[in-house]
Design a protein around this motif. Structure first.
Motif, mmCIF file in Angstrom:
data_model
loop_
_atom_site.group_PDB
_atom_site.id
_atom_site.type_symbol
_atom_site.label_atom_id
_atom_site.label_comp_id
_atom_site.label_asym_id
_atom_site.label_seq_id
_atom_site.Cartn_x
_atom_site.Cartn_y
_atom_site.Cartn_z
ATOM 1 N N GLU A 141 2.662 5.953 -10.270
ATOM 2 C CA GLU A 141 2.755 7.392 -10.537
ATOM 3 C C GLU A 141 4.149 7.771 -11.025
ATOM 4 O OE1 GLU A 141 0.382 9.817 -7.421
ATOM 5 O OE2 GLU A 141 0.771 7.855 -6.548
ATOM 6 N N ILE A 142 5.159 7.096 -10.490
ATOM 7 C CA ILE A 142 6.538 7.385 -10.920
ATOM 8 C C ILE A 142 6.742 6.954 -12.363
ATOM 9 C CG2 ILE A 142 8.957 6.732 -10.532
ATOM 10 C CD1 ILE A 142 8.203 6.703 -7.513
ATOM 11 N N LEU A 143 6.228 5.782 -12.713
ATOM 12 C CA LEU A 143 6.429 5.252 -14.071
ATOM 13 C C LEU A 143 5.692 6.072 -15.127
ATOM 14 C CD1 LEU A 143 6.081 1.473 -13.185
ATOM 15 C CD2 LEU A 143 8.147 2.590 -14.018
ATOM 16 N N LEU A 182 10.531 -2.298 -1.489
ATOM 17 C CA LEU A 182 9.086 -2.577 -1.451
ATOM 18 C C LEU A 182 8.511 -2.712 -2.853
ATOM 19 C CD1 LEU A 182 7.596 -0.132 1.226
ATOM 20 C CD2 LEU A 182 7.981 -2.580 1.428
ATOM 21 N N GLY A 183 9.152 -2.060 -3.824
ATOM 22 C CA GLY A 183 8.629 -2.082 -5.190
ATOM 23 C C GLY A 183 9.734 -2.326 -6.195
ATOM 24 N N ALA A 184 9.336 -2.715 -7.406
ATOM 25 C CA ALA A 184 10.305 -3.066 -8.437
ATOM 26 C C ALA A 184 11.229 -1.907 -8.835
ATOM 27 C CB ALA A 184 9.568 -3.609 -9.654
ATOM 28 N N ALA A 193 13.855 3.814 -11.537
ATOM 29 C CA ALA A 193 14.089 5.216 -11.166
ATOM 30 C C ALA A 193 14.378 5.356 -9.675
ATOM 31 C CB ALA A 193 12.874 6.059 -11.556
ATOM 32 N N CYS A 194 13.702 4.561 -8.841
ATOM 33 C CA CYS A 194 13.921 4.684 -7.396
ATOM 34 C C CYS A 194 15.344 4.249 -7.036
ATOM 35 C CB CYS A 194 12.888 3.863 -6.627
ATOM 36 S SG CYS A 194 11.197 4.392 -6.972
ATOM 37 N N ALA A 195 15.821 3.184 -7.689
ATOM 38 C CA ALA A 195 17.198 2.733 -7.451
ATOM 39 C C ALA A 195 18.193 3.791 -7.909
ATOM 40 C CB ALA A 195 17.455 1.414 -8.179
ATOM 41 N N GLN A 241 9.538 11.693 -3.788
ATOM 42 C CA GLN A 241 8.217 12.109 -3.292
ATOM 43 C C GLN A 241 7.437 10.939 -2.711
ATOM 44 O OE1 GLN A 241 7.282 13.921 -7.168
ATOM 45 N NE2 GLN A 241 6.950 15.865 -6.102
ATOM 46 N N CYS A 242 8.004 9.735 -2.823
ATOM 47 C CA CYS A 242 7.367 8.572 -2.203
ATOM 48 C C CYS A 242 7.699 8.572 -0.711
ATOM 49 C CB CYS A 242 7.884 7.283 -2.842
ATOM 50 S SG CYS A 242 7.331 5.811 -1.972
ATOM 51 N N PRO A 243 6.699 8.514 0.169
ATOM 52 C CA PRO A 243 6.967 8.564 1.612
ATOM 53 C C PRO A 243 7.857 7.419 2.097
ATOM 54 C CG PRO A 243 4.601 8.651 1.154
ATOM 55 C CD PRO A 243 5.278 8.423 -0.150
ATOM 56 N N SER A 249 0.826 -1.208 0.000
ATOM 57 C CA SER A 249 0.000 0.000 0.000
ATOM 58 C C SER A 249 0.862 1.261 0.000
ATOM 59 C CB SER A 249 -0.923 -0.007 1.222
ATOM 60 O OG SER A 249 -0.141 -0.095 2.388
ATOM 61 N N LEU A 250 2.147 1.141 0.318
ATOM 62 C CA LEU A 250 3.020 2.318 0.388
ATOM 63 C C LEU A 250 3.585 2.717 -0.967
ATOM 64 C CD1 LEU A 250 5.108 1.397 3.574
ATOM 65 C CD2 LEU A 250 3.302 3.115 3.398
ATOM 66 N N CYS A 251 3.697 1.757 -1.895
ATOM 67 C CA CYS A 251 4.450 1.969 -3.133
ATOM 68 C C CYS A 251 3.655 2.812 -4.141
ATOM 69 C CB CYS A 251 4.815 0.615 -3.741
ATOM 70 S SG CYS A 251 5.883 0.748 -5.178
ATOM 71 N N ILE A 252 4.289 3.882 -4.651
ATOM 72 C CA ILE A 252 3.628 4.739 -5.650
ATOM 73 C C ILE A 252 4.297 4.575 -7.025
ATOM 74 C CG2 ILE A 252 2.865 6.423 -3.933
ATOM 75 C CD1 ILE A 252 5.192 8.243 -5.043
ATOM 76 N N ALA A 253 4.777 3.361 -7.288
ATOM 77 C CA ALA A 253 5.529 3.113 -8.526
ATOM 78 C C ALA A 253 4.745 3.515 -9.769
ATOM 79 C CB ALA A 253 5.921 1.643 -8.606
#
Ligand code: SF4
Length: 365
Positions: A317-319, A341-343, A351-353, A327-329, A311-315
């Protein structure tokens, strides 16, 4: 230019940055489609050197990131079986499924192997006739030719214990979903050079015209990236919107027609679910009717799977370029490279990596 260091020449980088700065007059939002380009921008610090008018947003071109959770859970269900050798590229092993990842399956005794070519999986099947060998065939247009070749080879060698769990996706339909969204911010694209090396860029002029967005085929070295950006900014500033090629050493308009024939000989266009985005019509490839016997989903009856996203992952919106990783908490807190938590935090193209490796300063100072 001939050698890789010439594409990283600091003097040429500075000259291109100066030229971009000299022509930009207003704010522009530009999406680099490919996660490899995102990593290159951040790794070389180019994003921080751009004029403030230019905002880069990061696209869905990360195959590991967009592989739907259902497919990860199917992979886990298949890999758990004692009669299966499950083969995959390494990144996929750390992508969280609903309850665990493929590494956990391996730690619990599953026969999960990292391979570097789908043809290795065919060899493993030949060498282990008493086992079912499954290859996780994910990716964009770049990996599809080799994956199709593996299926062809298995058929030609009459190998019956080989199958593929397919999750192939195509770039152009995703671009249209982004541009057609009411919340879209993207005004121009850097198209992924390696995808276009296979497919060419003949699919892009109609998209550029329909949505009035510049699309520039771009490579992966600093000079490539800045040449692509310069071409995009020139178009934006002059009001043009055409598809153009800044990666001419690798890309032709029509692409690699032999590779395209190989893809079409095994796969056919199909609706595909993208993780975090949803189903995009005709955005993927699946096995054509002639090759259904190689479909792992049917062979192992894992078509009906119940999934549970974090429920935390906003992947999603990022993709789609709507938010940045910082901006992901959960970024850098509950979600790190060590405990993703996400790919997008797992993949070498996520992008998160990229932000976690190169730009933690944006949140920690
Ligand atoms: S930082 Fe982690 S939780 Fe947040 S969007 Fe990226 S992968 Fe998902």
């Amino acid at each position: 230019m001939k050698y890789i260091d010439e594409y990283r020449d600091p003097a040429k980088v500075k000259a291109l940055l100066d030229e971009i700065e000299s022509i930009v007059t207003r704010n522009w939002v530009i999406m680099e489609i490919c996660g490899g380009q995102t990593h290159a921008f951040l790794q070389h610090g180019l994003d921080a050197m751009l004029p403030p008018e230019i905002e880069l947003v990061h696209g869905p071109g990360c195959p590991v990131c967009v592989t739907p959770l259902e497919q990860i859970d199917r992979a886990i269900a298949i890999a758990t079986r004692p009669d299966v050798i499950f083969t995959s590229y390494g990144d996929m092993l750390r992508v969280p499924g609903s309850s665990k990842d493929l590494f956990a399956v391996r730690a619990q005794g599953g026969n999960v192997r990292i391979i570097y070519s789908p043809l290795e999986a065919v060899q493993i099947a030949e060498a282990n006739p008493d086992k079912q060998v499954v290859f996780f065939a994910i990716g964009f247009e770049t990996t599809a030719p080799a994956n199709a070749m593996a299926v062809l080879q298995a058929r030609n060698k009459n190998i019956k214990n080989f199958s593929v769990l397919v999750s192939h996706v195509r770039v152009p339909p995703a671009m249209e979903v982004i541009l057609g969204s009411t919340s879209n911010r993207v005004q121009a694209f850097l198209a992924a050079g390696h995808v276009c090396a296979v497919m060419g860029f003949h699919e892009y002029p109609p998209i550029a015209e329909k949505y009035h967005v510049p699309i520039v085929v771009t490579g992966f070295e600093p000079i490539d990236l800045l040449n692509g950006l310069l071409a995009v900014v020139k178009q934006l500033e002059s009001g043009n919107a055409v598809a153009e090629n800044q990666y001419q050493r690798a890309v032709k308009f029509e692409g690699n027609e032999s590779a395209q024939r190989t893809i079409r000989s095994v796969f056919q266009s199909t609706d595909r679910k993208w993780r975090g985005i949803g189903i995009i019509p005709q955005s993927g490839w699946g096995l054509s009717p002639e090759f259904q016997e190689f479909d792992a989903e049917k062979r192992f009856e894992v078509e009906n799977i119940f999934t549970q996203e974090s429920s935390l992952c906003i992947a999603g919106e990022i993709l789609q370029g709507l938010k940045k990783p910082f901006q992901c908490p959960a970024f850098g807190k509950q979600c790190t490279e060590q405990s993703p938590l996400g790919a997008p935090m797992v993949s070498a193209e996520g992008a998160c990596a990229a932000y976690y490796r190169y730009r933690r300063d944006v949140i920690y100072g």
